[in-house]
Design an enzyme around this catalytic site. Structure first.
Site, PDB file in Angstrom:
ATOM      1  N   LYS A   9       0.851  -1.190   0.000  1.00  0.00           N
ATOM      2  CA  LYS A   9       0.000   0.000   0.000  1.00  0.00           C
ATOM      3  C   LYS A   9       0.890   1.244   0.000  1.00  0.00           C
ATOM      4  O   LYS A   9       1.784   1.366   0.843  1.00  0.00           O
ATOM      5  CB  LYS A   9      -0.903  -0.024   1.231  1.00  0.00           C
ATOM      6  CG  LYS A   9      -1.947   1.077   1.270  1.00  0.00           C
ATOM      7  CD  LYS A   9      -2.811   0.906   2.513  1.00  0.00           C
ATOM      8  CE  LYS A   9      -3.861   1.998   2.589  1.00  0.00           C
ATOM      9  NZ  LYS A   9      -4.673   1.890   3.830  1.00  0.00           N
ATOM     10  N   HIS A  17      -0.240   4.444   0.237  1.00  0.00           N
ATOM     11  CA  HIS A  17      -0.873   5.602   0.853  1.00  0.00           C
ATOM     12  C   HIS A  17      -1.317   5.218   2.259  1.00  0.00           C
ATOM     13  O   HIS A  17      -1.236   4.052   2.648  1.00  0.00           O
ATOM     14  CB  HIS A  17      -2.075   6.073   0.021  1.00  0.00           C
ATOM     15  CG  HIS A  17      -3.147   5.032  -0.128  1.00  0.00           C
ATOM     16  ND1 HIS A  17      -3.074   4.013  -1.038  1.00  0.00           N
ATOM     17  CD2 HIS A  17      -4.314   4.866   0.548  1.00  0.00           C
ATOM     18  CE1 HIS A  17      -4.156   3.250  -0.939  1.00  0.00           C
ATOM     19  NE2 HIS A  17      -4.912   3.739   0.014  1.00  0.00           N
TER      20      HIS A  17
END
Length: 221
Positions: A104, A106
């Site tokens: 991921k 963010h």
């Protein structure tokens, strides 16, 4: 006589349609007299009990660790259920985490959801079964990228104690040879055979074929 957790687990597998007897063609092409389908675990009561068996295996083998790692996807509910059972039944409050299929970029980011592993931790990997060790080989690089930890052990539900197609070693033995990681199982195929012999589960009509298959394809513990 009171049954130990291994005997209880064999009975639990049969009662939930996970362990079946008959004639089955495995992915390897071998004709086996038994089949294990962990896809039949699909209820909350089943996963709760399953976590207790994993916790019993960890406790009975005296394993000490900081974090349980559940490889996506099957290992995710197993790690969560095991951490709950360790807390409720054994007084051990252990971290848990599981990997993302893609990192991921963010928010909190990272490869793992849950506890963020730190250098010096001991971790235990929780998985359902081991056929080739693929799940371990896929998650190890992610673990070592996340932190400098020690993989203390891996826990699986059943060790088939069966040699590979291209080796006289089982998948469990190959993992120890290649990575030095000890794999513990709640039960082995030998436990299943002994449960049939002692009448804990039915299936005496398959006992001869079970032993014959074990003699042909089995490895020593």
């Amino acid at each position: 006589m009171e049954q130990n957790y291994r005997q209880q687990f064999v009975k639990f597998m049969v009662e939930n349609g996970v362990l079946r007897f008959g004639e089955f063609t495995l992915k390897s092409g071998r004709k086996a007299p038994y089949f294990i389908n962990t896809g039949n675990y699909m209820k909350g009561s089943q996963i709760a009990r399953l976590g207790e068996y994993y916790a019993d295996c960890i406790a009975s083998n005296g394993l000490v660790a900081d974090t349980l790692v559940g490889p996506a996807y099957k290992g995710i509910p197993l790690a969560v259920a095991t951490s709950i059972a360790l807390s409720n039944n054994h007084g051990t409050d252990m971290n848990y985490c599981f990997d993302r299929k893609e990192a991921k970029d963010h928010g909190e980011g990272g490869l793992f959801v849950g506890h963020q592993m730190e250098d010096g931790e001991k971790v235990v990997i929780i998985e359902d079964v081991m056929t080739s060790g693929k799940a371990l080989r896929e998650i190890l690089p992610k673990i070592t990228e996340a932190a400098n930890v020690e993989v203390a052990a891996m826990i699986i539900s059943v060790d088939r104690m069966e040699k590979g197609l291209e080796s006289d070693l089982s998948a469990v033995q190959e993992v120890y040879r290649d990575f030095g990681i000890k794999v513990y199982s709640i039960i082995t195929v030998q436990d299943i055979i002994e449960c049939i012999e002692s009448g804990i589960i039915e299936g005496k009509e398959y006992l001869g074929k079970m032993k014959e298959y074990r003699k042909q394809y089995g490895v020593n513990a």
